[in-house]
Scaffold this motif. Structure first.
Motif, PDB file in Angstrom:
ATOM      1  N   THR A 441      -7.149  21.141   8.383  1.00  0.00           N
ATOM      2  CA  THR A 441      -7.978  21.484   9.534  1.00  0.00           C
ATOM      3  C   THR A 441      -9.311  22.003   9.025  1.00  0.00           C
ATOM      4  N   ALA A 442     -10.374  21.661   9.738  1.00  0.00           N
ATOM      5  CA  ALA A 442     -11.723  21.987   9.276  1.00  0.00           C
ATOM      6  C   ALA A 442     -11.961  23.483   9.192  1.00  0.00           C
ATOM      7  N   ASP A 443     -11.297  24.238  10.058  1.00  0.00           N
ATOM      8  CA  ASP A 443     -11.549  25.678  10.132  1.00  0.00           C
ATOM      9  C   ASP A 443     -10.370  26.524   9.652  1.00  0.00           C
ATOM     10  N   GLY A 444      -9.330  25.878   9.112  1.00  0.00           N
ATOM     11  CA  GLY A 444      -8.172  26.621   8.632  1.00  0.00           C
ATOM     12  C   GLY A 444      -7.259  27.123   9.733  1.00  0.00           C
ATOM     13  N   LYS A 445      -7.564  26.792  10.972  1.00  0.00           N
ATOM     14  CA  LYS A 445      -6.753  27.230  12.106  1.00  0.00           C
ATOM     15  C   LYS A 445      -5.739  26.144  12.466  1.00  0.00           C
ATOM     16  N   PRO A 446      -4.783  26.444  13.377  1.00  0.00           N
ATOM     17  CA  PRO A 446      -3.817  25.415  13.790  1.00  0.00           C
ATOM     18  C   PRO A 446      -4.519  24.183  14.357  1.00  0.00           C
ATOM     19  N   LEU A 447      -3.832  23.049  14.271  1.00  0.00           N
ATOM     20  CA  LEU A 447      -4.401  21.787  14.745  1.00  0.00           C
ATOM     21  C   LEU A 447      -4.771  21.853  16.223  1.00  0.00           C
ATOM     22  N   ARG A 448      -5.910  21.252  16.538  1.00  0.00           N
ATOM     23  CA  ARG A 448      -6.353  21.110  17.925  1.00  0.00           C
ATOM     24  C   ARG A 448      -6.716  19.653  18.190  1.00  0.00           C
ATOM     25  N   GLY A 449      -6.622  19.264  19.449  1.00  0.00           N
ATOM     26  CA  GLY A 449      -7.180  17.980  19.862  1.00  0.00           C
ATOM     27  C   GLY A 449      -6.180  16.921  20.280  1.00  0.00           C
ATOM     28  N   PHE A 450      -4.868  17.131  20.058  1.00  0.00           N
ATOM     29  CA  PHE A 450      -3.882  16.095  20.373  1.00  0.00           C
ATOM     30  C   PHE A 450      -3.332  16.259  21.790  1.00  0.00           C
ATOM     31  N   SER A 451      -3.056  15.119  22.423  1.00  0.00           N
ATOM     32  CA  SER A 451      -2.545  15.119  23.787  1.00  0.00           C
ATOM     33  C   SER A 451      -1.659  13.896  23.990  1.00  0.00           C
ATOM     34  N   LEU A 452      -0.648  14.043  24.840  1.00  0.00           N
ATOM     35  CA  LEU A 452       0.241  12.925  25.166  1.00  0.00           C
ATOM     36  C   LEU A 452      -0.150  12.236  26.469  1.00  0.00           C
ATOM     37  N   ASP A 453      -1.051  12.858  27.225  1.00  0.00           N
ATOM     38  CA  ASP A 453      -1.467  12.272  28.500  1.00  0.00           C
ATOM     39  C   ASP A 453      -2.983  12.199  28.661  1.00  0.00           C
ATOM     40  N   GLY A 454      -3.728  12.604  27.642  1.00  0.00           N
ATOM     41  CA  GLY A 454      -5.181  12.583  27.719  1.00  0.00           C
ATOM     42  C   GLY A 454      -5.765  13.774  28.440  1.00  0.00           C
ATOM     43  N   GLU A 489       3.763   6.994  26.101  1.00  0.00           N
ATOM     44  CA  GLU A 489       3.173   5.656  26.027  1.00  0.00           C
ATOM     45  C   GLU A 489       2.008   5.620  25.038  1.00  0.00           C
ATOM     46  N   TYR A 490       1.215   6.702  25.045  1.00  0.00           N
ATOM     47  CA  TYR A 490       0.046   6.769  24.164  1.00  0.00           C
ATOM     48  C   TYR A 490      -0.042   8.148  23.523  1.00  0.00           C
ATOM     49  N   ILE A 491      -0.783   8.207  22.421  1.00  0.00           N
ATOM     50  CA  ILE A 491      -1.177   9.481  21.835  1.00  0.00           C
ATOM     51  C   ILE A 491      -2.700   9.507  21.820  1.00  0.00           C
ATOM     52  N   TYR A 492      -3.271  10.643  22.204  1.00  0.00           N
ATOM     53  CA  TYR A 492      -4.716  10.794  22.321  1.00  0.00           C
ATOM     54  C   TYR A 492      -5.194  11.871  21.350  1.00  0.00           C
ATOM     55  N   TYR A 493      -6.435  11.686  20.871  1.00  0.00           N
ATOM     56  CA  TYR A 493      -7.058  12.732  20.051  1.00  0.00           C
ATOM     57  C   TYR A 493      -8.517  12.878  20.469  1.00  0.00           C
ATOM     58  N   ASP A 494      -8.943  14.114  20.637  1.00  0.00           N
ATOM     59  CA  ASP A 494     -10.326  14.423  21.052  1.00  0.00           C
ATOM     60  C   ASP A 494     -10.699  13.673  22.322  1.00  0.00           C
ATOM     61  N   TRP A 495      -9.793  13.665  23.286  1.00  0.00           N
ATOM     62  CA  TRP A 495      -9.976  12.839  24.473  1.00  0.00           C
ATOM     63  C   TRP A 495     -10.748  13.581  25.567  1.00  0.00           C
ATOM     64  N   LYS A 496     -11.973  13.949  25.250  1.00  0.00           N
ATOM     65  CA  LYS A 496     -12.885  14.567  26.208  1.00  0.00           C
ATOM     66  C   LYS A 496     -14.299  14.420  25.650  1.00  0.00           C
ATOM     67  N   PRO A 497     -15.310  14.466  26.516  1.00  0.00           N
ATOM     68  CA  PRO A 497     -16.683  14.222  26.046  1.00  0.00           C
ATOM     69  C   PRO A 497     -17.130  15.174  24.940  1.00  0.00           C
ATOM     70  N   SER A 512     -11.742  10.381  13.893  1.00  0.00           N
ATOM     71  CA  SER A 512     -12.339   9.748  15.068  1.00  0.00           C
ATOM     72  C   SER A 512     -11.538  10.044  16.328  1.00  0.00           C
ATOM     73  N   THR A 513     -12.233  10.116  17.454  1.00  0.00           N
ATOM     74  CA  THR A 513     -11.574  10.059  18.754  1.00  0.00           C
ATOM     75  C   THR A 513     -10.704   8.802  18.805  1.00  0.00           C
ATOM     76  N   PHE A 514      -9.495   8.921  19.382  1.00  0.00           N
ATOM     77  CA  PHE A 514      -8.681   7.713  19.528  1.00  0.00           C
ATOM     78  C   PHE A 514      -7.657   7.851  20.640  1.00  0.00           C
ATOM     79  N   LYS A 515      -7.254   6.697  21.132  1.00  0.00           N
ATOM     80  CA  LYS A 515      -6.111   6.537  22.031  1.00  0.00           C
ATOM     81  C   LYS A 515      -5.358   5.317  21.522  1.00  0.00           C
TER      82      LYS A 515
END
Length: 524
Positions: A441-454, A489-497, A512-515
């Protein structure tokens, strides 16, 4: 006395194309095409000679032996007054060369020419953004003298004219042949680099620092420009998906981005020529360069194509068409194309509500377009400003792709890019490319950014596992693991502007942002 690179009125019967000026870079390892105009029937001789008395670099020339000889070619001027010669391909050289063009008693001298790589730079305001407005400009002044780095950096008609009609004089300059102002190649120094694209400058500087290959940058970026202006109208018409974009009047064409048409209508009270018109920059800046040998293209563009869903969904295919168009016209089917993914921005003050979808479509371009690469910069976006000023990071990340793919350096080109998501026994496992040395992780903190529904964030962790890329298998590779009761059905990462995801690789390069679709894991 020999004439300088731009021939004078007394030499109207001998001229060379305007791209050939003092201080330029000629493309190495490809036949060198030089062309111009002359008196029909006259003989034109072109000579390329190394200047053994001087070198722009303290290090030895990359190819002193090859540079020590003169090469030449002869052509006869055609009935339409054009002439054209090809000199034999040359190796890279940091030694200055002279190009001499001779016809009867007239001659043109082009001096301080290097042999290296030419990169064409396109895009909109974030590519155009000049060094003098860049975050590290003052620090960069100290190393701006880069004798191996050369710029061809023309200004253009209508630059910085917003919310008002173009004047009559600007309207006259909108003709494609007049659109880009006359200019000449410049050597990078603390004066010439001020107005150069900051992304392009750092890109070229990084390549030189790592390879000592001379770099020439041709900057054709236009603030606000949609992708359509860089694509030939004939190419648009030839593709049934995009033929509607070539329909006039473009100022009311529903296939053109809304904001682009708004800006065009603010500027034009007469005529249709405009920097945003489909095919305009193609005709004015790119088409004249097609006879020139180049190394590749870099692009930082997308904001103007990301404000409506229809424009978002078509962007990958539109980019593919553009690159195919370039490769065909330059007659280089493997022409490299490296581009910058949009960063991140809040949608409160800017119409960026689709940026996460757009970034994912950009990610997929690497699957559509061979010999391509994408610099991820979501970690440098600003909440309320579409122009982050840290272009140093952008240019250097873009250069990683070139250094890895085109210059053969053992350098990680990108942050993690998703390979596959698999579900089994209550666990979702996501594997990545460009993460062979591990994830963090870039900041040494727990992972952020993952979502199962966006929408809703879920807890995720880094875990060692088995990774297979092609036939290569790594049993100690790291992956992302998410506990979930049933297969999503999908896994999302960084799914917001505006993103706050913090997954990086060991080079501290962001993901990268991904779905992507989740597959049921096959039992071994």
């Amino acid at each position: 006395m020999p004439l300088m690179a731009q021939s004078s009125s007394e030499a109207d019967f001998l001229s060379v194309n305007k791209i050939f000026t003092n201080h330029m870079v000629l493309q190495r390892d490809q036949p060198i095409h030089i062309w111009g105009k002359g008196l029909p029937g006259a003989t034109v001789r072109v000579e390329l000679t190394a200047r053994r008395d001087v070198s722009v670099n303290l290090a030895a020339s990359l190819s002193d032996a090859a540079a020590s000889r003169q090469v030449s070619a002869v052509a006869r001027v055609k009935g339409d007054s054009t002439w054209s010669v090809y000199l034999p391909a040359q190796s890279a050289s940091t030694m200055p060369h002279d190009v001499k063009i001779i016809s009867d008693k007239k001659n043109i001298l082009i001096s301080n020419v290097l042999l290296g790589d030419i990169w064409i730079c396109i895009g909109q305001s974030n590519m155009e953004w000049p060094m003098q407005r860049e975050m590290y400009y003052r620090e960069a002044m100290a190393t701006a003298n880069q004798p191996l780095l050369r710029f061809y950096n023309p200004t253009y008609a209508g630059k910085n004219v917003f919310n008002q009609y173009f004047s009559d004089s600007v309207l006259q300059m909108m003709q494609p042949e007049k659109f880009f102002a006359p200019t000449s190649w410049q050597v990078s120094d603390s004066n010439s680099f001020r107005t150069m694209s900051a992304v392009a400058y750092y890109y070229g500087k990084s390549i030189i620092e790592n390879t000592q290959v001379p770099i020439g940058l041709i900057n054709l970026s236009i603030a606000g420009a949609p992708l359509e202006t860089f694509i030939g109208v004939d190419a648009l018409k030839s593709d049934e998906r995009f033929a509607a974009k070539a329909i006039e009047p473009w100022l009311t064409n529903p296939a053109i981005p809304v904001w682009v048409k708004e800006r065009g209508n603010q500027n034009l009270r007469a005529g249709t020529n405009h920097p945003f018109k489909p095919g305009h920059v193609y005709e004015a800046g790119l088409k004249p360069l097609f006879p020139l040998a180049i190394k590749g293209m870099i692009n930082y563009q997308g904001e103007s194509n990301a404000q409506e869903l229809e424009r978002v969904w078509e962007y990958g295919a539109l980019t593919q068409l553009m690159v195919q168009n370039f490769r065909g016209r330059f007659q280089q089917p493997m022409l490299p194309y490296f581009f910058v993914q949009l960063s991140s921005i809040d949608s409160v003050k800017y119409k960026g509500q689709y940026w996460h979808l757009f970034r994912d479509e950009q990610r997929k371009i690497m699957e559509r377009v061979s010999y391509s690469g994408m610099a991820v910069c979501t970690d440098y976006g600003l909440k309320d400003n579409v122009h982050p000023t840290n272009k140093k990071m952008v240019g250097e990340r873009l250069a990683r792709w070139a250094l890895n793919k085109e210059y053969g350096l053992s350098i990680v080109p990108s942050g993690p890019l998703p390979l596959r998501a698999e579900y089994a026994n209550g666990q979702l496992q996501i594997t990545f490319n460009h993460a062979i040395d591990g994830l963090a992780t870039a900041d040494g903190k727990p992972l952020r950014g993952f979502s199962l529904d966006g929408i809703h964030e879920v807890s995720a962790r880094i875990q060692k596992g088995r990774l297979q890329i092609g036939k290569a298998v790594s049993s100690g590779a790291e992956m992302i693991v998410i506990d979930c009761e049933k297969q999503p059905e999908y896994i999302y990462y960084d799914w917001k502007p505006y993103t706050d995801g913090n997954l990086v690789n060991r080079e501290q390069l962001p993901t990268s942002t991904f779905k992507i679709k989740v597959h049921l894991k096959k039992q071994q």
